[in-house]
Design a protein around this motif. Structure first.
Motif, PDB file in Angstrom:
ATOM      1  N   MET A  75     -66.112  18.974 -31.698  1.00  0.00           N
ATOM      2  CA  MET A  75     -66.859  19.518 -30.444  1.00  0.00           C
ATOM      3  C   MET A  75     -66.101  20.904 -30.148  1.00  0.00           C
ATOM      4  N   PHE A  76     -66.883  21.710 -29.436  1.00  0.00           N
ATOM      5  CA  PHE A  76     -66.430  22.972 -28.870  1.00  0.00           C
ATOM      6  C   PHE A  76     -65.226  22.619 -27.637  1.00  0.00           C
ATOM      7  N   THR A  77     -64.379  23.258 -27.819  1.00  0.00           N
ATOM      8  CA  THR A  77     -63.322  22.900 -26.775  1.00  0.00           C
ATOM      9  C   THR A  77     -63.032  24.580 -26.161  1.00  0.00           C
ATOM     10  N   THR A  78     -62.831  24.720 -24.879  1.00  0.00           N
ATOM     11  CA  THR A  78     -62.562  25.955 -23.927  1.00  0.00           C
ATOM     12  C   THR A  78     -61.300  26.624 -24.572  1.00  0.00           C
ATOM     13  N   ARG A  79     -60.341  25.788 -25.169  1.00  0.00           N
ATOM     14  CA  ARG A  79     -59.154  26.294 -25.542  1.00  0.00           C
ATOM     15  C   ARG A  79     -58.521  25.313 -26.766  1.00  0.00           C
ATOM     16  N   PRO A  80     -57.603  25.722 -27.416  1.00  0.00           N
ATOM     17  CA  PRO A  80     -56.765  24.731 -28.508  1.00  0.00           C
ATOM     18  C   PRO A  80     -56.054  23.730 -27.925  1.00  0.00           C
ATOM     19  N   GLU A  81     -56.177  22.748 -28.327  1.00  0.00           N
ATOM     20  CA  GLU A  81     -55.158  21.515 -28.069  1.00  0.00           C
ATOM     21  C   GLU A  81     -53.720  22.324 -28.755  1.00  0.00           C
ATOM     22  N   LEU A  82     -52.959  22.199 -27.752  1.00  0.00           N
ATOM     23  CA  LEU A  82     -51.570  22.864 -28.231  1.00  0.00           C
ATOM     24  C   LEU A  82     -50.655  21.850 -29.017  1.00  0.00           C
ATOM     25  N   ALA A  83     -49.865  22.421 -30.004  1.00  0.00           N
ATOM     26  CA  ALA A  83     -49.009  21.523 -30.608  1.00  0.00           C
ATOM     27  C   ALA A  83     -47.606  22.106 -30.764  1.00  0.00           C
ATOM     28  N   GLY A  84     -46.735  21.579 -31.011  1.00  0.00           N
ATOM     29  CA  GLY A  84     -45.213  21.818 -31.214  1.00  0.00           C
ATOM     30  C   GLY A  84     -44.246  20.684 -30.928  1.00  0.00           C
ATOM     31  N   THR A  85     -42.966  21.326 -31.158  1.00  0.00           N
ATOM     32  CA  THR A  85     -42.011  20.389 -31.199  1.00  0.00           C
ATOM     33  C   THR A  85     -40.640  20.590 -29.917  1.00  0.00           C
ATOM     34  N   PHE A  86     -40.880  21.829 -29.373  1.00  0.00           N
ATOM     35  CA  PHE A  86     -39.778  22.237 -28.513  1.00  0.00           C
ATOM     36  C   PHE A  86     -40.141  21.746 -27.146  1.00  0.00           C
ATOM     37  N   GLY A  87     -41.238  21.962 -26.522  1.00  0.00           N
ATOM     38  CA  GLY A  87     -41.656  21.389 -25.130  1.00  0.00           C
ATOM     39  C   GLY A  87     -43.057  22.073 -24.648  1.00  0.00           C
ATOM     40  N   MET A  88     -43.512  20.972 -23.701  1.00  0.00           N
ATOM     41  CA  MET A  88     -44.806  21.339 -23.241  1.00  0.00           C
ATOM     42  C   MET A  88     -45.107  21.102 -21.789  1.00  0.00           C
ATOM     43  N   VAL A  89     -45.733  21.896 -20.983  1.00  0.00           N
ATOM     44  CA  VAL A  89     -45.870  21.852 -19.769  1.00  0.00           C
ATOM     45  C   VAL A  89     -47.368  22.063 -19.370  1.00  0.00           C
ATOM     46  N   ALA A  90     -47.916  21.200 -18.699  1.00  0.00           N
ATOM     47  CA  ALA A  90     -49.515  21.278 -18.368  1.00  0.00           C
ATOM     48  C   ALA A  90     -49.528  21.070 -16.810  1.00  0.00           C
ATOM     49  N   SER A  91     -50.138  22.023 -16.047  1.00  0.00           N
ATOM     50  CA  SER A  91     -50.302  21.805 -14.686  1.00  0.00           C
ATOM     51  C   SER A  91     -51.668  22.558 -14.058  1.00  0.00           C
ATOM     52  N   THR A  92     -52.027  22.181 -12.680  1.00  0.00           N
ATOM     53  CA  THR A  92     -52.997  22.833 -12.291  1.00  0.00           C
ATOM     54  C   THR A  92     -52.913  24.420 -11.785  1.00  0.00           C
ATOM     55  N   HIS A  93     -51.890  25.000 -12.158  1.00  0.00           N
ATOM     56  CA  HIS A  93     -51.680  26.534 -11.983  1.00  0.00           C
ATOM     57  C   HIS A  93     -50.852  27.152 -12.847  1.00  0.00           C
ATOM     58  N   TRP A  94     -51.363  28.271 -13.636  1.00  0.00           N
ATOM     59  CA  TRP A  94     -50.924  28.974 -14.560  1.00  0.00           C
ATOM     60  C   TRP A  94     -49.290  29.136 -14.378  1.00  0.00           C
ATOM     61  N   LEU A  95     -49.053  29.712 -12.962  1.00  0.00           N
ATOM     62  CA  LEU A  95     -47.742  30.279 -12.621  1.00  0.00           C
ATOM     63  C   LEU A  95     -46.697  28.850 -12.547  1.00  0.00           C
ATOM     64  N   ALA A  96     -47.107  27.921 -12.463  1.00  0.00           N
ATOM     65  CA  ALA A  96     -46.356  26.640 -12.359  1.00  0.00           C
ATOM     66  C   ALA A  96     -46.175  26.215 -13.477  1.00  0.00           C
ATOM     67  N   SER A  97     -46.963  26.208 -14.636  1.00  0.00           N
ATOM     68  CA  SER A  97     -46.772  25.831 -15.809  1.00  0.00           C
ATOM     69  C   SER A  97     -45.931  26.920 -16.477  1.00  0.00           C
ATOM     70  N   SER A  98     -46.039  28.100 -16.252  1.00  0.00           N
ATOM     71  CA  SER A  98     -44.887  29.102 -16.781  1.00  0.00           C
ATOM     72  C   SER A  98     -43.881  28.812 -16.183  1.00  0.00           C
ATOM     73  N   ALA A  99     -43.627  28.660 -15.159  1.00  0.00           N
ATOM     74  CA  ALA A  99     -42.069  28.416 -14.604  1.00  0.00           C
ATOM     75  C   ALA A  99     -41.533  27.140 -14.998  1.00  0.00           C
ATOM     76  N   GLY A 100     -42.266  26.134 -15.239  1.00  0.00           N
ATOM     77  CA  GLY A 100     -41.756  24.939 -16.033  1.00  0.00           C
ATOM     78  C   GLY A 100     -41.362  25.381 -17.501  1.00  0.00           C
ATOM     79  N   MET A 101     -42.062  26.073 -18.161  1.00  0.00           N
ATOM     80  CA  MET A 101     -41.697  26.401 -19.319  1.00  0.00           C
ATOM     81  C   MET A 101     -40.358  27.384 -19.511  1.00  0.00           C
ATOM     82  N   ALA A 102     -40.454  28.151 -18.577  1.00  0.00           N
ATOM     83  CA  ALA A 102     -39.249  29.047 -18.502  1.00  0.00           C
ATOM     84  C   ALA A 102     -37.849  28.152 -18.343  1.00  0.00           C
ATOM     85  N   ILE A 103     -38.009  27.223 -17.542  1.00  0.00           N
ATOM     86  CA  ILE A 103     -36.811  26.033 -17.395  1.00  0.00           C
ATOM     87  C   ILE A 103     -36.599  25.446 -18.694  1.00  0.00           C
ATOM     88  N   LEU A 104     -37.533  25.329 -19.619  1.00  0.00           N
ATOM     89  CA  LEU A 104     -37.400  24.540 -20.872  1.00  0.00           C
ATOM     90  C   LEU A 104     -36.789  25.666 -21.678  1.00  0.00           C
TER      91      LEU A 104
END
Length: 629
Positions: free
Chosen positions: A1-30
């Motif tokens: 089915m159509f998705t609005t964005r891809p399902e992310l995949a990787g091995t280092f780390g993942m952060v998902a949240s309700t605001h892009w700045l929070a997700s980016s802050a979490g990823m920066a910490i990783l």
């Protein structure tokens, strides 16, 4: 089915949240070498700044997590308790039969900061200064304010100007979407927290213990105590001082607890205990499994089944859930079978009590008049009430008529509107009666390369529901509005008791897979999560497809928010299509929503054998974001 964005995949780390700045802050910490708990805390403190209409330092957070060394899911309870002076008798003396959804009377001990500091002390790796760096920077130097924040401030402008001047001085004039907004008082609060922590010496754990003492016994507790002695106008139409004291803060601490879990559809699903609504997801899943082979996804048959078991489970929630309650009888296989057998071919009634005793307030059927529900999507249309911007906010006494699911002040409405304007309500803006998501809560999922995973649902301390404590730059929560004032119920208010909250992070395990997921949405959280889980765990959709798939929920039970009203409606996204007419033929009171309006899910999974991480986040609301590599 159509998705609005891809399902992310990787091995280092993942952060998902309700605001892009929070997700980016979490990823920066990783990226800096921190683990999932460091990242989740950094994201959470960033959300205090960037989503102040959905959560804040005065709010609360439950979380479920696993560590690299312990794969058993554990609950972190950051839900504060009722003050020592909070008794049902005290509220009755004030002439109240329901706790106001705004102001100071509904404040519980603010648990969010204590929970995050405790998690950092016990399972994190980085200094507090590094964790708070992002939140301090966005509060001090500004962040681009989201449109939903602007809309919320605009809706309560008159309230701030006339009744809550400390909030007016922080939030007015109303900023424009995208403008840089600063909260220097909050930045100063977090800077002082770091300074007092570091004054305890160089040991990281000692610093975090000092930070906890500072928050709950030091300058923050002192400011909270002083502010709560002020009389503040609230939903009752009268001004009341708060019940919360500095002694209440000093006596509280977060806790670790076992989850409540259930083996269902080949997964073991974990939820927070009876002080949350979380187990209602387990009961819905158990009834659906008892009904036999799953229906086709997004079909009339599936929607019908899901809605009918939700009605039954949420009736059991209101009769049985509460801090310390024993929920085991609800999961007895014989009881589950009896409840599932009530699901017929046609739509059933809203309230069918099973075990326990429903509150009289619910049985009285305090229903918000709807005035619509059979037409096409009403988002932005003419079905809602008109707003009269002349005059002060209207207050609605006694909980018999008023603010629906929002739990907030209503701008004055013309008498001929009929329905009192959920579209414009600011308080706990869970979701409008016709389903327009306006937020109320946040969600964070994080996984790192070592095997740590966390699902957290921060909420409370909304800018629109309690006045700003000016010296601190934030306001208190109003979670006590979820208590009942009727004696003898599992969720009857009592000193030191946790309210039966709607906050409901989720965790599931299967064949070496850890799955972390959740959503904002008040009473809807464990309905939207159910749709997601069925899509992913039963129908085999990937995380992003399961999130993007059309959603729905029922409002046919008592709202958890002031003034605790009920409805009959099934709210469903227009993308469901032809099933909508079939559902109406089955007797459902269907309200068709905008095609992308219900839910703000995010999710992360980890394969324990390969280390492969996957993540997805919601396009609805245009704020949620997943990031990883």
């Amino acid at each position: 089915m159509f998705t609005t964005r891809p399902e992310l995949a990787g091995t280092f780390g993942m952060v998902a949240s309700t605001h892009w700045l929070a997700s980016s802050a979490g990823m920066a910490i990783l990226e800096r070498g921190g683990n999932a708990f460091d990242a989740a805390a950094a994201a959470a403190f960033t959300l205090h700044v960037c989503e102040p209409h959905m959560n804040g330092p005065g709010g609360e957070v439950p979380a479920i997590f696993v560590t690299a060394g312990n794969p058993t899911p554990t609950v972190l309870c950051g839900q504060g308790v009722a003050p020592g002076g909070a008794t049902a008798e005290r509220f009755r003396e004030l002439g109240l039969d329901v706790i106001p959804g705004t102001g100071l009377l509904a404040a519980t001990v603010p648990g969010a900061v204590g929970a995050w500091l405790t998690l950092l002390r016990d399972h994190g790796t980085m200094p507090l200064r590094d964790i708070l760096d992002f939140a301090i920077g966005y509060a001090e130097h500004g962040h681009p304010v989201a449109p939903a924040v602007v809309d919320t401030i605009a809706a309560v402008t008159q309230l701030f100007q006339q009744y809550w001047p400390s909030s007016a001085r922080l939030w007015l004039p109303v900023p424009a979407a995208g403008d840089l907004f600063r909260n220097p008082a909050l930045a100063a609060t977090y800077r002082r927290l770091v300074d007092e922590a570091e004054a305890a010496g160089g040991d990281r754990e000692r610093q975090l213990d000092a930070a906890i003492r500072t928050w709950y016994e030091g300058f923050v507790a002192e400011a909270v105590d002083e502010f709560c002695r002020t009389e503040i106008m609230d939903d009752s139409g009268r001004a009341h001082a708060g019940l919360l004291t500095g002694a209440d803060l000093a006596a509280w601490q977060p806790s670790y607890e076992p989850t409540i879990s259930l083996d269902v559809f080949g997964w073991q699903v974990h939820k927070v205990g009876a002080w949350s609504q979380g187990p209602v997801l387990l009961q819905q899943l158990a009834m659906l499994e008892a009904l036999g082979d799953p229906a086709e996804p997004v079909s009339a048959a599936e929607v019908h089944r899901v809605v009918e078991v939700a009605k039954l489970a949420f009736a059991d929630r209101d009769a049985n859930f509460g801090d310390g309650a024993d929920l085991s009888p609800l999961f007895d296989p014989a009881y589950i079978a009896r409840r599932a057998a009530l699901v017929g071919d046609d739509a059933g009634p809203s309230l069918r009590n099973g075990l326990g005793r429903l509150p009289k307030y619910v049985l009285e059927g305090r229903t918000a008049p709807m005035g619509f529900g059979t037409g096409e999507p009403t988002l932005g249309g003419s079905s809602g009430p008109a707003l009269d911007t002349d005059g002060p906010p209207a207050f609605h006494r006694g909980g018999s008529y008023g603010s629906g699911r929002s739990g907030g002040f209503l701008p004055a409405l013309r008498q001929d509107d009929g329905f009192l304007g959920a579209r414009h309500r600011p308080g706990e803006p869970t979701v409008n009666w016709w389903g327009t998501t306006r937020g109320d809560t946040c969600h964070i999922d994080v996984a790192d390369r070592w095997g740590n995973v966390i699902s957290a649902t921060p909420s409370g301390g909304w800018l629109q529901s309690s006045p700003t404590i000016e010296s601190l730059g934030f306001c208190l929560g109003t979670r006590a509005q979820m208590f009942w004032l009727e004696d003898g119920l599992p969720n009857t208010i009592a000193p030191g008791k946790r309210p039966r909250t709607t906050l409901s992070p989720s965790f599931a395990t299967r064949d070496g897979i850890h799955l972390s997921f959740g959503t904002p949405g008040g009473d809807q959280q464990d309905q939207w999560q159910l749709v997601f889980f069925l899509n992913h765990a039963v129908h085999g959709m990937n995380l992003q497809a399961a999130i993007d798939s059309p959603s729905w929920h029922t409002a046919a039970f008592a709202s958890s928010f002031y003034p605790r009203e009920t409805s009959t409606q099934l709210l469903i996204e227009s993308r469901v299509g032809g099933a909508i007419d079939e559902l109406r033929k089955l007797g459902h009171d269907v309200a068709v929503m905008d095609g992308w309006s219900l839910g703000r899910m995010s999710a992360i999974s980890r394969d324990l054998e390969t280390g492969l991480l996957r993540a997805g986040a919601n396009a609805r609301g245009q704020q949620g974001y997943a990031v990883g590599r």
